[in-house]
Design a protein around this motif. Structure first.
Motif, PDB file in Angstrom:
ATOM      1  N   PHE A  82      37.794  44.852  42.245  1.00  0.00           N
ATOM      2  CA  PHE A  82      39.511  45.827  41.781  1.00  0.00           C
ATOM      3  C   PHE A  82      39.357  45.455  40.478  1.00  0.00           C
ATOM      4  O   PHE A  82      39.967  43.737  40.232  1.00  0.00           O
ATOM      5  N   THR A  83      39.409  46.394  39.559  1.00  0.00           N
ATOM      6  CA  THR A  83      39.578  45.814  38.198  1.00  0.00           C
ATOM      7  C   THR A  83      40.793  47.246  37.792  1.00  0.00           C
ATOM      8  O   THR A  83      40.741  48.654  38.496  1.00  0.00           O
ATOM      9  N   THR A  88      34.501  44.528  35.791  1.00  0.00           N
ATOM     10  CA  THR A  88      33.731  44.317  36.476  1.00  0.00           C
ATOM     11  C   THR A  88      34.413  43.683  38.138  1.00  0.00           C
ATOM     12  O   THR A  88      34.189  44.251  39.404  1.00  0.00           O
TER      13      THR A  88
HETATM   14  N1  LIG Z   1      46.786  37.865  33.244  1.00  0.00           N
HETATM   15  C1  LIG Z   1      46.793  39.555  33.474  1.00  0.00           C
HETATM   16  N2  LIG Z   1      47.363  39.895  33.192  1.00  0.00           N
HETATM   17  C2  LIG Z   1      47.475  40.996  34.007  1.00  0.00           C
HETATM   18  N3  LIG Z   1      46.383  41.397  34.699  1.00  0.00           N
HETATM   19  C3  LIG Z   1      45.837  40.288  34.922  1.00  0.00           C
HETATM   20  C4  LIG Z   1      46.034  39.262  34.616  1.00  0.00           C
HETATM   21  N4  LIG Z   1      44.897  39.080  35.269  1.00  0.00           N
HETATM   22  C5  LIG Z   1      44.182  39.683  36.275  1.00  0.00           C
HETATM   23  N5  LIG Z   1      44.544  40.525  36.076  1.00  0.00           N
HETATM   24  C6  LIG Z   1      44.127  42.234  36.912  1.00  0.00           C
HETATM   25  O1  LIG Z   1      43.589  42.128  37.922  1.00  0.00           O
HETATM   26  C7  LIG Z   1      42.440  42.651  37.355  1.00  0.00           C
HETATM   27  C8  LIG Z   1      41.374  42.084  38.166  1.00  0.00           C
HETATM   28  O2  LIG Z   1      40.629  40.949  37.366  1.00  0.00           O
HETATM   29  P1  LIG Z   1      39.287  40.412  37.857  1.00  0.00           P
HETATM   30  O3  LIG Z   1      39.655  40.135  38.583  1.00  0.00           O
HETATM   31  O4  LIG Z   1      39.696  39.572  36.125  1.00  0.00           O
HETATM   32  O5  LIG Z   1      39.051  41.611  37.471  1.00  0.00           O
HETATM   33  P2  LIG Z   1      38.450  42.205  35.593  1.00  0.00           P
HETATM   34  O6  LIG Z   1      38.813  41.104  34.158  1.00  0.00           O
HETATM   35  O7  LIG Z   1      37.068  42.691  35.462  1.00  0.00           O
HETATM   36  O8  LIG Z   1      39.199  43.498  36.399  1.00  0.00           O
HETATM   37  C9  LIG Z   1      41.615  43.038  36.018  1.00  0.00           C
HETATM   38  O9  LIG Z   1      41.558  44.397  35.757  1.00  0.00           O
HETATM   39  C10 LIG Z   1      44.052  43.279  35.777  1.00  0.00           C
HETATM   40  O10 LIG Z   1      44.558  44.088  36.370  1.00  0.00           O
END
Ligand SMILES: Nc1ncnc2c1ncn2[C@@H]1O[C@H](COP(=O)(O)OP(=O)(O)O)[C@@H](O)[C@H]1O
Ligand SMILES: [Mg+2]
Length: 367
Positions: A322-323, A329
Motif C-alpha cells: 500500500f503506497t 514500494t
Molecule cells: N508520516 C507520514 N505522513 C503521511 N503519510 C504517511 C506517513 N507515513 C506513511 N504514510 C503513508 O503510508 C503509505 C505507506 O508507507 P510505507 O509503507 O512506508 O510505503 P511507501 O513509503 O513506499 O509509500 C505512504 O505511501 C503514505 O501514504
C-alpha cells in the motif's frame, strides 16, 4: 417459512406480538445468531427477536408499534445505532443494495441484510449479523496473498540489486587505504555499513513471507535514536526539514535486533520527510523524535508536520504494497510493523490531514 410464521402471528393479533407462543418457529427465530426485525407493509415494526432488542439495548415493549422514524428519534437508542439504521435504510431500501456492512465502536464488523419484495408480501425483513470472524479470515487471506506476491517480487529483484552492491562494496574496500590517507576513513566505514544494511533489507524482503528471527542484543534507545537521526539529518536538511531529537534518558534499554530497529526508525523518518515535501504550504518542515518510559515499556515518538493522512490511508497503512507515492514500494510500514510485533511491541499512529502525523512505537524495556 418466516413470512408464514409471521402471517400467523399477525392474523391472530394484528398488532405487535408480545404473547408467548410455544412453537418451534418462534424458538428458531428467537435463538438464531442474528438480530431480526420485521416491518409490516405500513412500516410498523411487527416482530423483533431477542438478539435484536438486546443489540439495540431496548426492551421489547419499548419497541412496540415503532416505525423507522420512531426508532430514529427514540431517546433510548444511541446516536451511533441510529446512524447505522439510517445508513442501512438508505443503502438497501433507497439504493436497492442487498446488504450493508459497518464497523461498530468496538471494532466489530456487522452485516445488515434486507429481504423484501413479492416473497415478503410488502413486509421488510432486516437481519443483522456479526461477521468479525469472517472478516478476519478474509483479511488474513488477502495479506497472505500479498505476502506470497512479495516473496516472488523480492526474489527477482534481489539478484539484480545484490550484484552491483557486491561490486560497490569491493571497490570501497580497495579505496579504503586512500581515503585513510586523506583522513576520510569514516566515509568508507559509513558506505560499507549502509551497503550491509541494504543487503540486510533485501534479505528481509526475501524472507518476509516467513517471520524472521531477530538477532537479539541489548539496544540502548538513546544511542539507537541518535545514530538514526545522525544518519538522516543531512538528507532532511536537503529536503528543507529539521529533525529535533528530544533529550533522552540514557537508562532505557530494549532487547532486539539493532539493524531491524534502525530500519524501523529510518522508515518512519523517511516517511516523515516525504510527507513534509509533499505538503503544499511553505511552513518549515519539522520532525520530532523522542522516547519516554511508560511503566515497563518505552514509547518512541516520531512526529512530523507533513501532509498528514486521511482515514482511507490510515486504514490500509500497514498493508504490504500500500503506497500513495508514485515511486513508493508500500513495504516500509508493513515490514516495520512485523519487526515491532516480532519484538513484542506495537505501533500506533495518529494523523490529521494538512497538520501532520505521529507514530508511537511501544516496546518492552529490559528492567
Ligand atoms: N508520516 C507520514 N505522513 C503521511 N503519510 C504517511 C506517513 N507515513 C506513511 N504514510 C503513508 O503510508 C503509505 C505507506 O508507507 P510505507 O509503507 O512506508 O510505503 P511507501 O513509503 O513506499 O509509500 C505512504 O505511501 C503514505 O501514504
Ligand atoms: Mg516508506
Amino acid at each position: 417459512m418466516i413470512s408464514q410464521y409471521q402471517e400467523g402471528l399477525l392474523v391472530e393479533t394484528s398488532t405487535f406480538q408480545t404473547r408467548e407462543i410455544d412453537t418451534t418457529y418462534e424458538n428458531v427465530l428467537e435463538n438464531i445468531d442474528s438480530g431480526i426485525m420485521l416491518f409490516d407493509e405500513e412500516g410498523v415494526l411487527c416482530f423483533v427477536n431477542k438478539h435484536m432488542y438486546r443489540m439495540l439495548e431496548m426492551n421489547l415493549f419499548a419497541l412496540k408499534g415503532c416505525t423507522l422514524p420512531h426508532l430514529l428519534s427514540h431517546v433510548q437508542i444511541s446516536r451511533f445505532k441510529k446512524k447505522q439504521m439510517l445508513r442501512s435504510y438508505r443503502e438497501m431500501v433507497c439504493k436497492g443494495k442487498p446488504n450493508y456492512e459497518f464497523i461498530d465502536e468496538f471494532g466489530r464488523y456487522w452485516r445488515v441484510s434486507l429481504i423484501s419484495g413479492e416473497q415478503m408480501k410488502g413486509q421488510y425483513l432486516f437481519t443483522v449479523k456479526e461477521i468479525s470472524d469472517y472478516k478476519l479470515i478474509e483479511q488474513t487471506a488477502y495479506q497472505n496473498d500479498s505476502l506470497a506476491m512479495l516473496g516472488k517480487l523480492a526474489a527477482s529483484i534481489a539478484h539484480e540489486i545484490r550484484n552491483p552492491l557486491t561490486a560497490i562494496r569491493g571497490f570501497i574496500q580497495l579505496l579504503h587505504p586512500h581515503l585513510h590517507q586523506l583522513g576520510k576513513a569514516e566515509y568508507a566505514k559509513i558506505i560499507l555499513a549502509e551497503i550491509d544494511r541494504a543487503n540486510d533489507i533485501i534479505h528481509e524482503f526475501l524472507t518476509s513471507s516467513k517471520p524472521s528471527v531477530p538477532q537479539v542484543g541489548m539496544i540502548p534507545v538513546s544511542a539507537l535514536l541518535k545514530e538514526v537521526v545522525l544518519l538522516t539529518e543531512s538528507e532532511a536538511l536537503m529536503k528543507g526539514c529539521q529533525i529535533y531529537l528530544h533529550p533522552l534518558q540514557s537508562d532505557m534499554v530494549i532487547s532486539g535486533d539493532v539493524k531491524q530497529m534502525k530500519q524501523v526508525v529510518l522508515n518512519m523518518i523517511r516517511n516523515a520527510m516525504e510527507a513534509i515535501s509533499e505538503k503544499v504550504d511553505d511552513l518549515p518542515g519539522k520532525i520530532e523524535v523522542g522516547a519516554r518510559r511508560e511503566g515497563a515499556e518505552v514509547r518512541i515518538d516520531i512526529s512530523d508536520n507533513g501532509k498528514g493522512m486521511d482515514i482511507c490511508t490510515l486504514d490500509r497503512l500497514f498493508s504490504p504494497f500500500f503506497t500513495t507515492k508514485e515511486s513508493g514500494t508500500g513495504l516500509g510500514l508493513s515490514v516495520s510493523d512485523r519487526i515491532i510485533k516480532n519484538h513484542g511491541g506495537c505501533i500506533s499512529v495518529s494523523s490529521k490531514v494538512d497538520e501532520g502525523t505521529r507514530f508511537v512505537i511501544s516496546l518492552p524495556l529490559i528492567q
